[in-house]
Design a protein around this motif. Structure first.
Motif, short mmCIF file in Angstrom:
data_model
loop_
_atom_site.label_atom_id
_atom_site.label_comp_id
_atom_site.label_asym_id
_atom_site.label_seq_id
_atom_site.Cartn_x
_atom_site.Cartn_y
_atom_site.Cartn_z
N ARG A 1 59.34 -12.53 -12.26
CA ARG A 1 58.64 -13.81 -12.22
C ARG A 1 59.48 -14.76 -12.84
NH1 ARG A 1 53.39 -10.39 -14.62
NH2 ARG A 1 53.09 -9.11 -13.04
N GLU A 2 58.94 -15.69 -11.97
CA GLU A 2 59.87 -16.52 -12.25
C GLU A 2 59.71 -17.31 -14.03
OE1 GLU A 2 58.58 -20.44 -10.13
OE2 GLU A 2 59.28 -19.23 -8.48
N ASP A 3 58.16 -16.77 -15.01
CA ASP A 3 58.60 -16.88 -16.22
C ASP A 3 59.49 -15.68 -17.09
OD1 ASP A 3 57.19 -14.95 -15.75
OD2 ASP A 3 55.43 -15.39 -16.14
N GLY A 4 60.15 -15.00 -16.38
CA GLY A 4 61.19 -14.40 -17.01
C GLY A 4 59.97 -12.65 -17.98
N ASP A 5 58.59 -13.21 -17.53
CA ASP A 5 58.00 -12.31 -18.35
C ASP A 5 57.98 -10.96 -17.33
OD1 ASP A 5 54.87 -10.98 -19.67
OD2 ASP A 5 54.86 -10.39 -18.27
N ASP A 6 58.36 -9.67 -18.16
CA ASP A 6 58.62 -8.18 -18.38
C ASP A 6 57.98 -7.34 -18.60
OD1 ASP A 6 59.33 -8.41 -20.82
OD2 ASP A 6 60.89 -7.48 -20.38
N LEU A 7 56.50 -8.01 -18.50
CA LEU A 7 55.46 -6.47 -19.83
C LEU A 7 54.78 -5.83 -18.01
CD1 LEU A 7 53.15 -8.65 -22.10
CD2 LEU A 7 54.53 -6.77 -22.39
N HIS A 8 54.41 -6.58 -16.99
CA HIS A 8 54.30 -5.78 -15.76
C HIS A 8 54.52 -4.30 -15.01
CE1 HIS A 8 57.16 -8.37 -14.64
NE2 HIS A 8 57.52 -7.79 -13.34
N VAL B 1 68.99 -0.66 -24.17
CA VAL B 1 69.51 -2.02 -22.99
C VAL B 1 70.07 -1.09 -22.20
CG1 VAL B 1 71.52 -3.34 -23.10
CG2 VAL B 1 69.43 -3.97 -25.06
N ARG B 2 69.90 -1.27 -20.63
CA ARG B 2 70.61 -0.94 -19.41
C ARG B 2 71.87 -0.86 -19.76
NH1 ARG B 2 68.51 -1.62 -14.11
NH2 ARG B 2 69.79 -2.23 -13.87
N ASN B 3 72.85 -0.38 -20.42
CA ASN B 3 74.53 -0.29 -20.47
C ASN B 3 75.38 -0.91 -19.55
OD1 ASN B 3 77.72 1.18 -20.58
ND2 ASN B 3 77.10 0.55 -22.39
N THR B 4 75.13 -0.30 -17.29
CA THR B 4 75.66 -0.75 -16.65
C THR B 4 76.07 -1.74 -16.44
OG1 THR B 4 74.20 0.15 -15.34
CG2 THR B 4 76.22 1.41 -15.38
N ASP B 5 74.70 -2.79 -15.97
CA ASP B 5 74.70 -3.62 -15.35
C ASP B 5 74.39 -5.19 -16.56
OD1 ASP B 5 72.37 -2.74 -14.93
OD2 ASP B 5 71.93 -3.61 -13.16
N VAL B 6 73.43 -4.06 -18.25
CA VAL B 6 73.27 -4.88 -19.02
C VAL B 6 72.20 -5.68 -19.01
CG1 VAL B 6 73.75 -6.51 -20.85
CG2 VAL B 6 75.89 -5.91 -19.73
N GLN B 7 70.69 -4.62 -18.53
CA GLN B 7 69.25 -5.74 -18.85
C GLN B 7 69.18 -5.36 -20.05
OE1 GLN B 7 68.53 -6.81 -15.87
NE2 GLN B 7 69.94 -6.78 -14.98
N VAL B 8 68.43 -6.41 -20.51
CA VAL B 8 68.23 -6.78 -21.79
C VAL B 8 66.28 -6.85 -21.91
CG1 VAL B 8 68.13 -7.85 -23.81
CG2 VAL B 8 70.18 -7.59 -23.10
N PRO B 9 65.37 -5.37 -22.05
CA PRO B 9 63.79 -6.22 -21.66
C PRO B 9 63.49 -7.47 -23.21
CG PRO B 9 64.61 -4.05 -21.56
CD PRO B 9 65.87 -4.39 -21.34
N SER B 10 62.72 -7.47 -22.52
CA SER B 10 61.76 -8.05 -23.94
C SER B 10 61.16 -7.20 -25.40
CB SER B 10 60.71 -8.61 -23.14
OG SER B 10 59.44 -7.99 -23.22
N LYS B 11 61.23 -7.54 -26.27
CA LYS B 11 60.51 -6.87 -27.41
C LYS B 11 59.20 -6.83 -26.82
CE LYS B 11 60.04 -7.38 -32.58
NZ LYS B 11 59.73 -7.85 -33.88
#
Length: 472
Positions: free
Chosen positions: A218-225, A248-258
């Motif tokens: 999403r363009e707003d960066g929201d990841d709750l979905h 946090v996914r180590n391989t390609d470093v995906q950092v979710p929101s709190k």
């Protein structure tokens, strides 16, 4: 009876398909061959040939990058005597290589008690268990040791079945939890599963929280979905006992929101699903916390740690859980030969104590701010950098051919990696185009700056001159 290798047919179910680009850089490209050919050391070339002649070949491990003759602090030394800063380290090098505190603890323990059969306990193992529980949140009070992270994940999956009575597991696409059959069954990387046939039944996968690319961004960066997707699958599937993921996914470093992780915790509580957090690559201080989940204000039901726990020398992992889940007295969850290895536990104790004594957690948080600013400045200068993301001393630089289309700059990422290797920095490329940077936590700021200078110079060398000016 021996077989003629030239006439033997591949075994049923084998595959000669092209390796899938996911977890790490690919070892059989033309660039790897060119790298191998430029190694100007006869001894190293011979050792590489010997390695290829005796070990089974497998994706991402063969052919090898080079030979090593030494490792100390943040540096690796190859067979020709060249020193390279290690920003890879298989995630075991929080204290760098050969830390004197860890070596001293190992040597003393080997003299006192080198091995402890399973039927016995020993003071070092008990002290180590107590120390790990001490650095964990108050809710986590019981643990089992294992010889490696894959085995810790296996124990966690068993315990979740026993506690909930439900065998089904939900995991994330692209997640990695080890290489055994049960671990790859819940893992999300096809490169570990291709050609192996049926795996453990009852595993469902959902998309990871990716905020840069993919059909759900999403363009707003929201990841709750992404979290809501978990609840949807739990309700539709039924019989789910556990959700397993890296914070946090180590391989390609995906950092979710709190907010994502707090919603995940709420969903698991609501539906009686055990939350298994895999901190094997990122625990032991890499995030600036003992464990990465602390950054997001949650606590798992089961925690798996490993890799750096043994100080980069001894193999050791652990599964840690809550007091009320101490229910498996009649089941062998692990029962590994080196379950309470006094030598491995001595290494782990020295590792934890060194992180405390050198105040590395606060240092890593300071390094995080420096890295965030430096990499953001690089992103402004080089259009080939599509995204920068990270936490603590774990960072990903995603290279793209075009920022609008986000087409992966895979060939360019590979060229950057080999240029950096030549100039003294080693790291891996994940997902085909992400430079994954994981330096030792003990790295000095001047060394960190030197390494990032090398990375920037390599990026500049592969980015066409007409792309060097970016209009924001």
């Amino acid at each position: 009876m021996s077989l003629n290798p030239g006439s033997a047919r591949p075994p049923a179910g084998s595959t000669n398909s092209k390796p899938l680009v996911a977890e790490g850089d690919i070892n059989n490209t033309a660039a790897r061959q060119q790298w191998r050919e430029q190694i100007n050391d006869a001894g190293s070339q011979q050792l590489l040939d010997d390695d290829a002649g005796v070990f089974l070949h497998q994706s991402m491990s063969s052919p090898c990058m080079n030979s090593l003759s030494g490792a100390d602090g943040i540096y690796l030394t190859d067979g020709a005597g060249n020193r390279t800063m290690d920003f890879h380290g298989n995630n075991v090098h929080q204290l760098g290589h050969g830390h004197p505190n860890v070596i001293k603890a190992i040597e003393q323990q080997m003299q006192a008690l080198p091995f402890s059969p399973r039927r016995f306990t020993n003071q070092t193992a008990v002290d180590c268990a107590k120390k790990i529980i001490d650095i964990c949140p108050d809710e986590l009070t019981r643990l089992l040791f294992a010889p490696g992270g894959t085995s810790a994940v296996g124990m966690a999956l068993k315990l979740a079945r026993l506690v909930t009575g439900n065998a089904k597991v939900i995991s994330l696409w692209d997640g990695f939890h080890g290489a055994s059959l049960d671990a790859i069954a819940v893992g999300g990387e096809a490169g570990f599963r291709q050609g192996l046939g049926p795996l453990m039944a009852g595993v469902e996968r959902i998309p990871p929280s990716c905020r840069y690319r993919g059909p759900f961004v999403r363009e707003d960066g929201d990841d709750l979905h992404y979290a809501d997707y978990l609840e949807y699958v739990i309700e539709k599937e039924g019989g789910v006992g556990a959700f397993i993921a890296e914070t946090v996914r180590n391989t390609d470093v995906q950092v979710p929101s709190k907010a994502y992780w707090q919603r995940i915790r709420e969903i698991c509580d609501k539906h009686g699903v055990m939350l298994i957090i895999d901190e094997i690559p990122n625990g032991m201080g890499r995030s600036g916390h003992w464990f990465t989940f602390e950054e997001f204000g949650i606590c798992p039901d089961i925690l798996c740690i490993g890799k750096g726990l043994g100080g980069g020398i001894m193999p050791l992992a652990a599964m840690i859980t809550r007091e009320q889940y101490n229910i498996a007295g009649n089941v062998s969850l692990g029962h590994y030969t080196h379950e309470k290895s006094p030598v491995s536990c001595a290494a782990a104790l020295a590792t934890i104590e060194t992180i405390e004594q050198q105040q590395l957690l606060s240092k890593v948080k300071d390094d995080e701010q420096w890295m965030r600013q430096r990499l953001a400045e690089m992103q402004e200068r080089y259009p080939i950098i599509g995204d920068v993301r990270g936490i603590g001393l774990l960072w990903g630089i995603e290279l793209v051919l075009d920022r609008d289309s986000k087409e992966k700059a895979s060939a360019e990422a590979e060229r950057v990696m080999y240029q950096c290797m030549k100039n003294g920095v080693s790291f891996k490329v994940s997902a085909g185009n992400v430079l994954q940077l994981s330096p030792p936590l003990i790295i000095e700021r001047t060394q960190l700056a030197e390494a990032i200078d090398i990375v920037e110079q390599a990026i500049a060398s592969v980015c066409p001159p007409q792309q060097q000016t970016l209009t924001l």
